[in-house]
Scaffold this motif. Structure first.
Motif, PDB file in Angstrom:
ATOM      1  N   UNK A  30       0.839  -1.218   0.000  1.00  0.00           N
ATOM      2  CA  UNK A  30       0.000   0.000   0.000  1.00  0.00           C
ATOM      3  C   UNK A  30       0.866   1.257   0.000  1.00  0.00           C
ATOM      4  N   UNK A  31       1.953   1.249   0.788  1.00  0.00           N
ATOM      5  CA  UNK A  31       2.841   2.432   0.815  1.00  0.00           C
ATOM      6  C   UNK A  31       3.497   2.635  -0.544  1.00  0.00           C
ATOM      7  N   UNK A  32       3.843   1.538  -1.213  1.00  0.00           N
ATOM      8  CA  UNK A  32       4.437   1.620  -2.552  1.00  0.00           C
ATOM      9  C   UNK A  32       3.427   2.210  -3.550  1.00  0.00           C
ATOM     10  N   UNK A  33       2.198   1.728  -3.467  1.00  0.00           N
ATOM     11  CA  UNK A  33       1.149   2.228  -4.364  1.00  0.00           C
ATOM     12  C   UNK A  33       0.873   3.712  -4.072  1.00  0.00           C
ATOM     13  N   UNK A  34       0.913   4.062  -2.803  1.00  0.00           N
ATOM     14  CA  UNK A  34       0.695   5.453  -2.388  1.00  0.00           C
ATOM     15  C   UNK A  34       1.736   6.375  -3.041  1.00  0.00           C
TER      16      UNK A  34
ATOM     17  N   UNK B 189      -3.389   7.037  -4.485  1.00  0.00           N
ATOM     18  CA  UNK B 189      -2.346   7.571  -3.596  1.00  0.00           C
ATOM     19  C   UNK B 189      -2.877   8.379  -2.424  1.00  0.00           C
ATOM     20  N   UNK B 190      -3.697   9.375  -2.720  1.00  0.00           N
ATOM     21  CA  UNK B 190      -4.173  10.275  -1.659  1.00  0.00           C
ATOM     22  C   UNK B 190      -5.063   9.541  -0.671  1.00  0.00           C
ATOM     23  N   UNK B 191      -5.890   8.659  -1.216  1.00  0.00           N
ATOM     24  CA  UNK B 191      -6.805   7.895  -0.362  1.00  0.00           C
ATOM     25  C   UNK B 191      -6.000   7.006   0.596  1.00  0.00           C
ATOM     26  N   UNK B 192      -5.015   6.308   0.054  1.00  0.00           N
ATOM     27  CA  UNK B 192      -4.205   5.407   0.894  1.00  0.00           C
ATOM     28  C   UNK B 192      -3.504   6.202   1.999  1.00  0.00           C
ATOM     29  N   UNK B 193      -2.952   7.348   1.626  1.00  0.00           N
ATOM     30  CA  UNK B 193      -2.224   8.179   2.591  1.00  0.00           C
ATOM     31  C   UNK B 193      -3.107   8.522   3.797  1.00  0.00           C
ATOM     32  N   UNK B 194      -4.330   8.904   3.502  1.00  0.00           N
ATOM     33  CA  UNK B 194      -5.265   9.296   4.554  1.00  0.00           C
ATOM     34  C   UNK B 194      -5.617   8.100   5.458  1.00  0.00           C
ATOM     35  N   UNK B 195      -5.906   6.978   4.826  1.00  0.00           N
ATOM     36  CA  UNK B 195      -6.277   5.781   5.594  1.00  0.00           C
ATOM     37  C   UNK B 195      -5.139   5.341   6.503  1.00  0.00           C
ATOM     38  N   UNK B 196      -3.919   5.362   5.977  1.00  0.00           N
ATOM     39  CA  UNK B 196      -2.781   4.877   6.768  1.00  0.00           C
ATOM     40  C   UNK B 196      -2.544   5.785   7.971  1.00  0.00           C
ATOM     41  N   UNK B 197      -2.587   7.089   7.757  1.00  0.00           N
ATOM     42  CA  UNK B 197      -2.335   8.024   8.867  1.00  0.00           C
ATOM     43  C   UNK B 197      -3.394   7.860   9.961  1.00  0.00           C
TER      44      UNK B 197
ATOM     45  N   UNK C  63      -8.623   0.780   7.712  1.00  0.00           N
ATOM     46  CA  UNK C  63      -8.368  -0.258   6.716  1.00  0.00           C
ATOM     47  C   UNK C  63      -8.773   0.248   5.326  1.00  0.00           C
ATOM     48  N   UNK C  64      -7.804   0.254   4.429  1.00  0.00           N
ATOM     49  CA  UNK C  64      -8.017   0.681   3.042  1.00  0.00           C
ATOM     50  C   UNK C  64      -9.053  -0.252   2.389  1.00  0.00           C
ATOM     51  N   UNK C  65      -9.963   0.291   1.568  1.00  0.00           N
ATOM     52  CA  UNK C  65     -10.965  -0.567   0.923  1.00  0.00           C
ATOM     53  C   UNK C  65     -10.319  -1.801   0.282  1.00  0.00           C
ATOM     54  N   UNK C  66     -10.905  -2.947   0.577  1.00  0.00           N
ATOM     55  CA  UNK C  66     -10.228  -4.218   0.289  1.00  0.00           C
ATOM     56  C   UNK C  66      -9.937  -4.462  -1.191  1.00  0.00           C
ATOM     57  N   UNK C  67     -10.720  -3.864  -2.084  1.00  0.00           N
ATOM     58  CA  UNK C  67     -10.472  -4.109  -3.519  1.00  0.00           C
ATOM     59  C   UNK C  67      -9.037  -3.741  -3.888  1.00  0.00           C
ATOM     60  N   UNK C  68      -8.573  -2.617  -3.327  1.00  0.00           N
ATOM     61  CA  UNK C  68      -7.224  -2.129  -3.644  1.00  0.00           C
ATOM     62  C   UNK C  68      -6.176  -3.126  -3.153  1.00  0.00           C
ATOM     63  N   UNK C  69      -6.296  -3.532  -1.896  1.00  0.00           N
ATOM     64  CA  UNK C  69      -5.271  -4.375  -1.273  1.00  0.00           C
ATOM     65  C   UNK C  69      -5.270  -5.778  -1.871  1.00  0.00           C
ATOM     66  N   UNK C  70      -6.455  -6.318  -2.112  1.00  0.00           N
ATOM     67  CA  UNK C  70      -6.528  -7.666  -2.699  1.00  0.00           C
ATOM     68  C   UNK C  70      -5.919  -7.654  -4.103  1.00  0.00           C
ATOM     69  N   UNK C  71      -6.192  -6.597  -4.852  1.00  0.00           N
ATOM     70  CA  UNK C  71      -5.634  -6.522  -6.209  1.00  0.00           C
ATOM     71  C   UNK C  71      -4.112  -6.384  -6.179  1.00  0.00           C
TER      72      UNK C  71
END
Ligand code: ADP
Ligand code: C5P
Ligand code: MG
Length: 218
Positions: free
Chosen positions: A58-62, A70-78, A82-90
């Motif tokens: 996720x950090x790499x994709x961010x 990118x922006x969405x992941x950054x916000x979720x991580x901070x 949990x980032x929406x699962x579609x992104x992480x599973x893919x």
């Protein structure tokens, strides 16, 4: 990254194993700072696994230029959410396929995943069923101290007191139900994670032996 959401399939892309059309997947869970990454490095060295950390992916994709997430992941991580699962599973499916193709390795430690029930169900249904979950059991005070210490050098946006509090809450409310779900299936290998890294790893090795997972080096 292919278009989202990931296609729904009637059966997983891989069945469990190390042959053609198969992948051997062990999930690695535990609270933030419980030592997942540290122990995975040991297992890579001695057992020949490929280590895939969902957080690292996720950090790499961010940070990937042009990523629409990118922006969405950054916000979720901070916020420790949990980032929406579609992104992480893919991201995981892409990494698994690339590893099989490029490294000819079909043995995976999937670290920090699944952290929410929807991820667990989607991954096992569409990508690959897991063999078991390695779970590191660690009290919050110990994890907190480790994370604040890691934060001195990690550069991570979430290794600070405020984010750590949120991550602990997410872990208890959202991720522990996943451990309980696999526990009911008798698929959790539980390791106490408070001792030194060497002591913890001794227990991991012992339990992997009992599960019939073989080392590549003695
Ligand atoms: P996780 O991936 O579960 O968040 P890490 O493996 O990154 O955890 O470990 C968190 C921090 O604690 C790191 O700085 C690591 O060096 C340290 N650490 C890991 N395992 C132990 C241990 N058994 N005892 C003390 N410190 C540890
Ligand atoms: O595992 P790690 O601590 O590196 O994860 C960092 C963050 O990445 C989590 O707190 C969460 O915001 C996100 N993450 C996620 N889903 C996962 C793994 C990580 O949303 N399965
Ligand atoms: Mg980690």
């Amino acid at each position: 990254m292919p278009a989202l959401p990931a296609p729904s399939r009637s059966k997983p892309e891989f069945s469990s194993g190390t042959g053609e059309g198969q992948a051997l997947v062990i999930f690695v869970l535990g609270g933030p700072g419980s030592g997942k990454g540290t122990q995975c490095a040991n297992l890579v060295r001695d057992y020949g696994f490929k280590h895939l950390s969902a957080g690292d992916l996720l950090r790499e994709e961010q940070d990937r230029p042009g990523s629409e997430f990118g922006d969405m992941i950054k916000e979720y991580i901070k916020d420790g959410k949990i980032v929406p699962m579609e992104v992480t599973v893919q991201l995981l499916e892409n990494a698994i396929k690339a590893t099989i193709e490029e490294d000819k390795n079909r043995k995976f430690l999937i670290d920090g995943f699944p952290r929410k029930m929807d991820q667990a169900l989607k991954f096992e249904e569409a990508v690959c069923p897991s063999v078991f979950t390695l779970f590191f059991d660690c009290p919050e005070e110990v994890m907190q101290e480790r994370l604040l210490n890691r934060g001195k050098t990690s550069g991570r946006s979430d290794d600070n007191e405020e984010s750590i509090k949120k991550r602990f809450k997410t872990f208890v409310e959202t991720s522990m139900p996943v451990v309980e779900y696999f526990e009911k299936q008798g698929k959790v290998v539980r390791v106490k994670a408070t001792a030194s890294p060497e002591e913890v790893y001794k227990d991991v090795r012992k339990q992997f032996g009992e599960k019939g997972i073989e080392q590549i080096k003695k």
